[in-house]
Write an enzyme that holds these catalytic residues in place. Sequence first.
Site, PDB file in Angstrom:
ATOM      1  N   LYS A 210      51.670 -75.367 -47.394  1.00  0.00           N
ATOM      2  CA  LYS A 210      51.906 -75.663 -45.780  1.00  0.00           C
ATOM      3  C   LYS A 210      53.567 -75.429 -45.486  1.00  0.00           C
ATOM      4  O   LYS A 210      53.925 -74.505 -44.774  1.00  0.00           O
ATOM      5  CB  LYS A 210      51.649 -77.309 -45.699  1.00  0.00           C
ATOM      6  CG  LYS A 210      52.012 -77.654 -44.041  1.00  0.00           C
ATOM      7  CD  LYS A 210      51.643 -79.012 -43.889  1.00  0.00           C
ATOM      8  CE  LYS A 210      52.022 -79.534 -42.471  1.00  0.00           C
ATOM      9  NZ  LYS A 210      51.725 -80.813 -42.117  1.00  0.00           N
ATOM     10  N   GLU A 216      56.917 -76.476 -57.333  1.00  0.00           N
ATOM     11  CA  GLU A 216      56.072 -76.084 -58.043  1.00  0.00           C
ATOM     12  C   GLU A 216      55.229 -75.016 -57.921  1.00  0.00           C
ATOM     13  O   GLU A 216      55.065 -73.930 -58.533  1.00  0.00           O
ATOM     14  CB  GLU A 216      55.048 -77.251 -58.370  1.00  0.00           C
ATOM     15  CG  GLU A 216      55.307 -78.471 -59.056  1.00  0.00           C
ATOM     16  CD  GLU A 216      56.006 -79.443 -58.044  1.00  0.00           C
ATOM     17  OE1 GLU A 216      56.536 -79.187 -56.782  1.00  0.00           O
ATOM     18  OE2 GLU A 216      55.968 -80.774 -58.323  1.00  0.00           O
ATOM     19  N   GLY A 271      48.796 -82.205 -45.174  1.00  0.00           N
ATOM     20  CA  GLY A 271      48.795 -81.532 -46.521  1.00  0.00           C
ATOM     21  C   GLY A 271      47.256 -82.161 -46.920  1.00  0.00           C
ATOM     22  O   GLY A 271      46.216 -81.440 -47.487  1.00  0.00           O
ATOM     23  N   ARG A 272      47.261 -83.262 -47.017  1.00  0.00           N
ATOM     24  CA  ARG A 272      45.791 -84.135 -47.537  1.00  0.00           C
ATOM     25  C   ARG A 272      44.792 -84.182 -46.639  1.00  0.00           C
ATOM     26  O   ARG A 272      43.747 -84.471 -47.231  1.00  0.00           O
ATOM     27  CB  ARG A 272      46.315 -85.443 -48.126  1.00  0.00           C
ATOM     28  CG  ARG A 272      46.918 -86.549 -47.007  1.00  0.00           C
ATOM     29  CD  ARG A 272      47.580 -87.704 -47.649  1.00  0.00           C
ATOM     30  NE  ARG A 272      48.220 -88.455 -46.596  1.00  0.00           N
ATOM     31  CZ  ARG A 272      49.401 -88.342 -46.313  1.00  0.00           C
ATOM     32  NH1 ARG A 272      50.125 -87.196 -46.787  1.00  0.00           N
ATOM     33  NH2 ARG A 272      50.089 -89.202 -45.691  1.00  0.00           N
ATOM     34  N   GLU A 357      48.386 -91.561 -50.687  1.00  0.00           N
ATOM     35  CA  GLU A 357      49.524 -90.843 -50.057  1.00  0.00           C
ATOM     36  C   GLU A 357      49.269 -91.257 -48.673  1.00  0.00           C
ATOM     37  O   GLU A 357      50.524 -91.451 -47.914  1.00  0.00           O
ATOM     38  CB  GLU A 357      49.526 -89.415 -50.090  1.00  0.00           C
ATOM     39  CG  GLU A 357      50.961 -88.633 -49.854  1.00  0.00           C
ATOM     40  CD  GLU A 357      51.123 -87.054 -50.092  1.00  0.00           C
ATOM     41  OE1 GLU A 357      51.747 -86.946 -51.272  1.00  0.00           O
ATOM     42  OE2 GLU A 357      50.369 -86.470 -49.841  1.00  0.00           O
ATOM     43  N   HIS A 389      30.179 -95.895 -70.018  1.00  0.00           N
ATOM     44  CA  HIS A 389      30.166 -96.004 -71.279  1.00  0.00           C
ATOM     45  C   HIS A 389      31.779 -96.153 -71.510  1.00  0.00           C
ATOM     46  O   HIS A 389      32.017 -95.747 -72.909  1.00  0.00           O
ATOM     47  CB  HIS A 389      29.668 -94.494 -72.124  1.00  0.00           C
ATOM     48  CG  HIS A 389      28.188 -94.726 -72.013  1.00  0.00           C
ATOM     49  ND1 HIS A 389      27.228 -95.518 -72.712  1.00  0.00           N
ATOM     50  CD2 HIS A 389      27.556 -94.159 -70.912  1.00  0.00           C
ATOM     51  CE1 HIS A 389      26.140 -95.095 -72.407  1.00  0.00           C
ATOM     52  NE2 HIS A 389      26.251 -94.606 -71.229  1.00  0.00           N
ATOM     53  N   LYS A 509      61.597 -85.647 -55.332  1.00  0.00           N
ATOM     54  CA  LYS A 509      61.791 -84.127 -55.418  1.00  0.00           C
ATOM     55  C   LYS A 509      63.248 -83.848 -55.433  1.00  0.00           C
ATOM     56  O   LYS A 509      63.801 -82.998 -55.926  1.00  0.00           O
ATOM     57  CB  LYS A 509      61.431 -83.408 -54.008  1.00  0.00           C
ATOM     58  CG  LYS A 509      59.974 -83.757 -54.139  1.00  0.00           C
ATOM     59  CD  LYS A 509      59.454 -83.001 -52.828  1.00  0.00           C
ATOM     60  CE  LYS A 509      57.790 -83.123 -52.621  1.00  0.00           C
ATOM     61  NZ  LYS A 509      57.345 -82.727 -51.290  1.00  0.00           N
TER      62      LYS A 509
HETATM   63  O1  F6P Z   1      54.418 -83.875 -52.560  1.00  0.00           O
HETATM   64  C1  F6P Z   1      53.799 -84.053 -51.509  1.00  0.00           C
HETATM   65  C2  F6P Z   1      53.297 -83.053 -50.519  1.00  0.00           C
HETATM   66  O2  F6P Z   1      54.233 -82.942 -49.471  1.00  0.00           O
HETATM   67  C3  F6P Z   1      51.957 -83.369 -50.298  1.00  0.00           C
HETATM   68  O3  F6P Z   1      51.798 -83.888 -49.008  1.00  0.00           O
HETATM   69  C4  F6P Z   1      51.498 -81.825 -49.946  1.00  0.00           C
HETATM   70  O4  F6P Z   1      49.972 -82.048 -49.966  1.00  0.00           O
HETATM   71  C5  F6P Z   1      51.973 -81.000 -51.195  1.00  0.00           C
HETATM   72  O5  F6P Z   1      53.506 -82.029 -51.269  1.00  0.00           O
HETATM   73  C6  F6P Z   1      52.113 -79.880 -51.126  1.00  0.00           C
HETATM   74  O6  F6P Z   1      52.939 -79.544 -50.186  1.00  0.00           O
HETATM   75  P1  F6P Z   1      52.816 -77.976 -49.605  1.00  0.00           P
HETATM   76  O7  F6P Z   1      51.658 -77.666 -49.225  1.00  0.00           O
HETATM   77  O8  F6P Z   1      53.841 -77.785 -48.389  1.00  0.00           O
HETATM   78  O9  F6P Z   1      53.466 -77.108 -50.773  1.00  0.00           O
END
Ligand code: F6P
Length: 549
Positions: A210, A216, A271-272, A357, A389, A509
């Site tokens: 987003k 990452e 995002g979620r 979240e 199990h 972060k």
């Molecule tokens: O770490 C939290 C977050 O902001 C989530 O809410 C989001 O889904 C994810 O990181 C990834 O964010 P982006 O789509 O901006 O890379």
Amino acid sequence: MTATIAPLTERPAWKALEAHYQQVRQVHLKQLFADDPRRGERFTAEAAGLYLDYSKNRITGETLKLLVQLAEDSGLRARIDAMFRGEKINLTEKRAVLHVALRTPRGVSIRVDGQDVVPEVHAVLDKMSDFANRVRRGAWLGHTGKRMKNVINIGIGGSYLGPEMAYLALRPYSERAMTFRFVSNVDGANFTEATHGLDPGETLFVISSKTFTTLETMTNAQTARQWLIQGLGREDAVAKHFVAVSTNAREVQKFGIDTANMFGFWDWVGGRYSMDSAIGLSTMLAVGPENFREMLAGFHAMDEHFRTAPFEQNLPALLGLLTVWYNNFFGAQTVGIMPYTAYLARFPAYLQQLQMESNGKHVDLETRRPVSYETGPVIWGEPGTDGQHSFYQLIHQGTKLIPCDLIGFCQPVSPLARHHDLLMANLFAQAEALAFGKTEEELTAEGSPAFQTPFRVCEGNRPTNVILAESLTPRSLGSLVALYEHNVFTQGAIWNIDSFDQWGVELGKVLAKRIIPELESASDPGLNHDSSTNALIRRYRRLRTGAQG
Ligand code: F6P
């Protein structure tokens, strides 16, 4: 938005529920079923292809009435309407919350800041469909003229969990001649394994973020770029092998992806809550545009149900209210999500982000002060029958109350029909065993040796919801996800928290950004953290290189 409402614990229905809880907390499900022979049919609801049996919950008709009253007292109806009207109900970020617009049919209008967003939604969907069709037909060729056989989605959190969950859920609908992989973790092992054995000339990267700034994702995207350029020997190969999904055109351009190959979405999609936006591009590449649109239709059917059905028959509202009942009155700390299909293996992980979240918050929206009650529970789970199990023992006989959702499908996806009967027999049996248990008398009558009997007693009275659909299809998957989205919304409305921000993840972060140069610096970084963090960093520096740091 909504008119000021009384603090949760002062609302009349809350007080009534507190008193009512004292009356019913010891009542056994056995008693409730004995008192009402039709309970298993009465405490059910059905919508958008999903059947909810919530009869095995520790509730009476009165509980239900009071929970519905709590929803009314909490302004749930007004909040639902505000969301669907595009009001900025994400107060801390001053944003609308309009994932429902992502699945609104053409022609219906939803306005944000005076502008109808539905035509934009469909323009992006059309662009995605065109692209997905070209890739799937082999009309989109890579730099060396080969068709794309591998798709790697690079993204994390909401830009990963939904796409991976949906891809796995819908594998029988997916293009089996293509390989789909997901890279989320900044652990290099994730990228290395995902690209292992792949020909860069046949590999398409979908960079899903987003913000297009997530550490990452950007690290993995840069690594992917190097991997591709090394493999194909030319920098301009990137154009045919990278597409972006983002709200941030500037960053996409900076990365070197032509915005013609960018699929956009909007800040009003959290995002979620984004797996049905362009973030679902890898899903669409896998299952094709028609199936993707079927999934959207499933989402929309549940949206309409949530928006219009009375709370007594409203599946998401009922699930949300039951979560509040156990969380705030019984003191339950967790909710187990047990899908009885291996295709939904990642559904619990997807719901962890969606729920935790969203509702892992502690500040009241109105007063901006810490709340005096529990909010979002811990969400966890595994597919049945594997879980049976492993950890079900604790649910049956442990000291903790763990309400569970058991999710099943009447028709098998796999052609092995007998397996399916066995699978579903287990789902029904677990719900029955958890509710009714087994007494000492019953065990003795069955010949249980006296020394063992106390250990074999299952108290029962463990609540479950059973959610059944005809079969796992794109449409039922959409309905199921929307069911949980609105379940989370209901909980957040009762607790009066902002279910749509995520400030808590920011601090980690920021600190990681400070520590990165301390790990990478060649000279002594002069650490200034607490003594534990300092010692851990020193130890890591020493052992990583084998040298004295
Ligand atoms: O770490 C939290 C977050 O902001 C989530 O809410 C989001 O889904 C994810 O990181 C990834 O964010 P982006 O789509 O901006 O890379």
